[in-house]
Design a protein around this motif. Structure first.
Motif, mmCIF file in Angstrom:
data_model
loop_
_atom_site.group_PDB
_atom_site.id
_atom_site.type_symbol
_atom_site.label_atom_id
_atom_site.label_comp_id
_atom_site.label_asym_id
_atom_site.label_seq_id
_atom_site.Cartn_x
_atom_site.Cartn_y
_atom_site.Cartn_z
ATOM 1 N N LEU A 282 5.364 5.116 -30.377
ATOM 2 C CA LEU A 282 5.252 5.750 -31.833
ATOM 3 C C LEU A 282 5.275 4.621 -33.151
ATOM 4 C CD1 LEU A 282 5.450 8.473 -33.456
ATOM 5 C CD2 LEU A 282 7.864 8.447 -32.871
ATOM 6 N N ASP A 283 6.136 4.066 -33.090
ATOM 7 C CA ASP A 283 6.032 2.892 -33.998
ATOM 8 C C ASP A 283 4.803 2.308 -34.311
ATOM 9 O OD1 ASP A 283 8.972 3.436 -34.484
ATOM 10 O OD2 ASP A 283 9.550 1.627 -33.347
ATOM 11 N N LYS A 284 4.175 1.960 -33.366
ATOM 12 C CA LYS A 284 2.831 1.282 -33.520
ATOM 13 C C LYS A 284 1.795 2.268 -33.987
ATOM 14 C CE LYS A 284 -0.810 -1.102 -30.728
ATOM 15 N NZ LYS A 284 -1.177 -1.586 -29.261
ATOM 16 N N VAL B 175 10.442 14.435 -32.204
ATOM 17 C CA VAL B 175 10.310 15.533 -33.245
ATOM 18 C C VAL B 175 9.026 14.969 -33.854
ATOM 19 C CG1 VAL B 175 10.875 16.410 -35.430
ATOM 20 C CG2 VAL B 175 12.577 16.392 -33.896
ATOM 21 N N ILE B 176 8.697 13.703 -34.195
ATOM 22 C CA ILE B 176 7.861 13.320 -34.644
ATOM 23 C C ILE B 176 6.508 13.224 -33.834
ATOM 24 C CG2 ILE B 176 6.632 11.248 -35.794
ATOM 25 C CD1 ILE B 176 9.599 10.149 -36.303
ATOM 26 N N ASN B 177 6.680 13.055 -32.311
ATOM 27 C CA ASN B 177 5.540 13.169 -31.792
ATOM 28 C C ASN B 177 5.090 14.753 -31.512
ATOM 29 O OD1 ASN B 177 4.981 10.664 -30.592
ATOM 30 N ND2 ASN B 177 6.835 10.437 -29.336
ATOM 31 N N ASP C 268 8.708 25.530 -27.460
ATOM 32 C CA ASP C 268 8.662 24.814 -26.211
ATOM 33 C C ASP C 268 7.064 24.577 -25.770
ATOM 34 O OD1 ASP C 268 11.306 24.808 -25.617
ATOM 35 O OD2 ASP C 268 11.290 26.982 -24.512
ATOM 36 N N SER C 269 6.322 25.078 -26.751
ATOM 37 C CA SER C 269 4.999 25.081 -26.530
ATOM 38 C C SER C 269 4.467 23.459 -26.584
ATOM 39 C CB SER C 269 4.004 25.920 -27.599
ATOM 40 O OG SER C 269 2.614 25.319 -27.373
ATOM 41 N N LYS C 270 3.685 22.920 -25.687
ATOM 42 C CA LYS C 270 2.920 21.663 -25.603
ATOM 43 C C LYS C 270 2.193 21.439 -26.924
ATOM 44 C CE LYS C 270 3.731 20.902 -20.738
ATOM 45 N NZ LYS C 270 3.168 20.734 -19.318
#
Length: 386
Positions: free
Chosen positions: A353-355, A318-320, A286-288
Motif C-alpha cells: 500500500l505504501d508503494k 480502510v485505505i485499501n 462487508d461488500s468486497k
C-alpha cells in the motif's frame, strides 16, 4: 563486529487503531485490549531487521528477553546476546529503563528501539544523550525527533552505518504529550531532553510542529472548497488536525466533532465521532466492492506524514477498501512550504500500500486552489514541489 542494541516496547501504539490516542498507563492498555487492539511493535521491529538480512555476520544484536527483543531477533535470523530478566506477560517503562542502561553498560554502538514517545521519554530519562539511539516508529503520537520515518527507513539507516557511510550524530528533542489531556482534545507537549540520533533527513522524521501559526483565512478557504464539493451520497472519513477541524466548523459540526480523533460524516451530518478502525470498517460494510466513501486527511506539520501518525484508525485495511483515488489531502501552503521540499510520507504498515500511495497527490490548499505534491514510501528520494 557492529554491536546493535535492540529494545521493543511490546505495547507501543496499542491504543492507536481503537481511537485511544495513546497507550501510556495500565488503564489505557487494558482498555485497548478490551476494544480488540492487537500489538504491532514486534512486527514493525521485524520489518526493520529484515533490511539487515545480508549482515548477520557483521552485526551482533544485544537485547532483552522474549517480547522485548529476543523473540524478534531470533525470528530475523540473528543469534542475540540476551541481558536482564523480565516478566514476559507484563512489561513497563521501568523495564525499558533497565534495558537501555544494560545495553549502554555493555558498550553497544547504537540502540535500535521500537516504541513511541513514551518509550523515547523513558530512554532519555534513563541515559540522556550519551548513547546513540534510533527509534522504530510504533507509537500513536510520535512528536519526538528520534524516530525514523518508518521501520524500513530505520533498517536502511542502520545499513548505511554498516556499509561505512559517513553518518553524523545530532541531538534530537524528546517530547511527550499528556495523554489524558490529549484524549480530551488538549495538546500539552512536554520537553524531556535530547538523544543522540544518526542524522539523515531522508530517513529520520522531524519534530512535529503545531499549526498554531497557520493563517485562519487559508483554513477557511480550504474548508469552503471541501464543503462546496461534498456529495450527500458519500461517506467521509475525516482525520484529525486543525485543518480538518476547520472543515467540521464550516459544516457546523465543530462542537460534536473530535479535533484529535477520526469522525464519520455523510450528507452534512455527523454519523459517528472519535471512531476506531473497526467502527470505520463496519460503516464501510462487508461488500468486497469499494463503497462510496472518501478519506479527508491533513499533514503533520514539520514531518509531512499523512498516514501512520496519529490517525492509525485509518488503517491499511480502510485505505485499501476505499482506494487511493478517494483520498483528499488538505494543507495550507504554509505547512507545505515549511517541509522545505521534503515529500509527504506514508507509513501504513503495509508495504504494498505504501508503494501504491507513493508518487504525486493533489493537495487542496485553498478555495479552488490545489497543488501536486510528491508522496514517498520509505527510502525514496523524490523531492516535493509546490
Amino acid at each position: 563486529m557492529f554491536k546493535l542494541g535492540f529494545i521493543i516496547n511490546p505495547v507501543a501504539g496499542l491504543g492507536g487503531s481503537v481511537a485511544l490516542k495513546g497507550s501510556d498507563g495500565d488503564e489505557a492498555i487494558k482498555e485497548a485490549i478490551a476494544r480488540g487492539a492487537k500489538p504491532k511493535s514486534a512486527s514493525r521491529a521485524l520489518l526493520c531487521l529484515s533490511v539487515l538480512n545480508d549482515f548477520h555476520d557483521r552485526v551482533q544484536i544485544i537485547t532483552y528477553p522474549s517480547i522485548m527483543g529476543e523473540d524478534v531477533a531470533l525470528q530475523a535470523g540473528f543469534s542475540p546476546v540476551v541481558l536482564g530478566q523480565i516478566n514476559p506477560a507484563y512489561t513497563t517503562g521501568s523495564d525499558t529503563e533497565a534495558a537501555i542502561k544494560a545495553l549502554k553498560a555493555h558498550g553497544v554502538d547504537l540502540v535500535l528501539f521500537a516504541g513511541g514517545d513514551g518509550t523515547a521519554r523513558d530512554i532519555c530519562c534513563a541515559v540522556g544523550s550519551g548513547q546513540p539511539v534510533l527509534g522504530i516508529p510504533c507509537g500513536v503520537k510520535m512528536h519526538s525527533g528520534v524516530y525514523a520515518i518508518s521501520p524500513l527507513a530505520a533498517g536502511e539507516l542502520v545499513k548505511k552505518l554498516l556499509l561505512g557511510q559517513l553518518i553524523h550524530l545530532r541531538e534530537r528533542e524528546v517530547r511527550d504529550l499528556d495523554e489524558d489531556a490529549f484524549r480530551n482534545g488538549l495538546v500539552k507537549a512536554k520537553y524531556f531532553g535530547e538523544l543522540s540520533v544518526p542524522e539523515d533527513e531522508q530517513y529520520v522524521q522531524s519534530i512535529k510542529t503545531s499549526g498554531q501559526h497557520s493563517e485562519p483565512l487559508a483554513l477557511q478557504d480550504i474548508a469552503a472548497d471541501i464543503v462546496e464539493n461534498l456529495d450527500d451520497d458519500t461517506l467521509y472519513i475525516v482525520g484529525s488536525g486543525s485543518t480538518t477541524q476547520a472543515i467540521m466548523h464550516e459544516l457546523g459540526l465543530a462542537d460534536a466533532a473530535t479535533l484529535l480523533g477520526v469522525d464519520l460524516v455523510k450528507a452534512g451530518e455527523l454519523v459517528a465521532a472519535d471512531v476506531g478502525e473497526q467502527d470505520i470498517l463496519a460503516a464501510l460494510g462487508d461488500s468486497k466492492e469499494k463503497v462510496k466513501a472518501k478519506i479527508i486527511v491533513t499533514i503533520i506539520g514539520g514531518q509531512g506524514h499523512i498516514f501512520g501518525r496519529g490517525n492509525q484508525q485509518i488503517s491499511a485495511a480502510v485505505i485499501n477498501k476505499i482506494g487511493k483515488e478517494n483520498i483528499i489531502v488538505v494543507a495550507t501552503e504554509e505547512k507545505l512550504t515549511a517541509l522545505n521540499k521534503r515529500p509527504l510520507l506514508v507509513d501504513t504498515g503495509d508495504q504494498q500500500l505504501d508503494k501504491a500511495l507513493s508518487g504525486y497527490l493533489r493537495v487542496v490548499t485553498g478555495y479552488q486552489r490545489s497543488v501536486l505534491y510528491s508522496v514517498n514510501k520509505p527510502g525514496d528520494a523524490i523531492e516535493g514541489e509546490i
